[in-house]
Enzyme design. Structure first.
Site, PDB file in Angstrom:
ATOM      1  N   LYS A   1       0.894  -1.123   0.165  1.00 18.39           N
ATOM      2  CA  LYS A   1       0.026   0.005   0.068  1.00 18.39           C
ATOM      3  C   LYS A   1       0.822   1.337  -0.086  1.00 18.39           C
ATOM      4  CE  LYS A   1      -1.840   1.575   3.709  1.00 18.39           C
ATOM      5  NZ  LYS A   1      -2.553   2.020   4.957  1.00 18.39           N
TER       6      LYS A   1
ATOM      7  N   ASP B   1      -6.487   1.491   0.905  1.00 19.09           N
ATOM      8  CA  ASP B   1      -6.501   1.668   2.443  1.00 19.09           C
ATOM      9  C   ASP B   1      -7.813   1.130   2.750  1.00 19.09           C
ATOM     10  OD1 ASP B   1      -8.013   3.735   1.762  1.00 19.09           O
ATOM     11  OD2 ASP B   1      -6.991   5.188   2.860  1.00 19.09           O
TER      12      ASP B   1
END
Length: 228
Positions: free
Chosen positions: A121, A139
């Site tokens: 991420k 997220d």
């Protein structure tokens, strides 16, 4: 609405109404952004922006981090989530940047994830924000909102599954900014516990709204009646 139509509606709306969308983390260069994103894991951007000015001032380069110690660095970030682990990550990250990357921030996901504290991420954030690469960081906001809108299947169980779906269907030139569209919409409108459907402008292509419209209309009428 077909998936193709839903994605087109999503892209058309946000490219028109939010043509400029950026991270709310405050930074001045790729090194600072990398540090801020590592610190922001399971923590709010607001909190990170409170601690980074002093951190960036006293540790402006990878060399400064690499030559620091736990006891020196910890006080700067003690108010963020998981400060012990993040202090260790930053120290290791500084050393690896100096020793393995000539103090330059890697420009690929494959290289970035080698750094301590940097997962997929974070690597996707850095490459999409700094270099506009077509990478999608997933997220909690992106995961939630993309499902609610109907952009990805409800049975998508992992961030990677969601990432692959979004990259597959969003036009490549919009992928780097679509991450921010989804985050900002999730942060300010499509809230986790109670989405603000009554003020949302994209209910016309939202699967969650389609499914819950009747229920919300009844709740609205009951609330209106109780105020009379």
């Amino acid at each position: 609405m077909l998936k193709k139509e839903r994605y087109k509606a999503f892209t058309d709306y946000f490219s028109t109404h939010m043509p400029v969308a950026e991270t709310e983390l405050e930074y001045e260069n790729p090194f600072q952004l990398l540090i801020a994103v590592v610190l922001s894991a399971q923590c709010t951007d607001k909190r990170i922006n409170m601690v980074t000015p002093a951190l960036f001032r006293d540790f402006p380069t990878p060399e400064h981090l690499a030559s620091s110690s736990f006891d020196e660095l910890f006080p700067y970030i003690k108010s963020v989530s998981y400060p012990n682990n993040k202090t260790k990550h930053l120290l290791g990250l500084g050393k690896m940047l100096v020793e393995d990357f000539n103090s330059e921030i890697p420009s690929t996901v494959q290289e970035l994830v080698k750094l301590p504290g940097v997962g997929r991420k974070t690597a996707n954030v850095i490459t999409s924000v700094v270099w506009n690469q077509p990478n999608m960081a997933v997220d909690t906001h992106v995961f939630r909102v993309s499902k609610r809108l109907g952009l990805v299947p409800q049975n998508a169980k992992t961030p990677l599954e969601v990432e692959k779906q979004l990259i597959k269907h969003i036009p490549e030139e919009h992928i780097h900014i679509a991450h921010h569209w989804l985050i900002l919409h999730g942060r300010y409108v499509c809230l986790a516990r109670k989405p603000k459907c009554d003020v949302c402008d994209i209910t016309y292509f939202c699967r969650y709204y389609e499914k819950n419209k009747a229920k919300m209309e009844i709740e609205k009428e009951l609330l209106s009646g109780s105020k009379k």
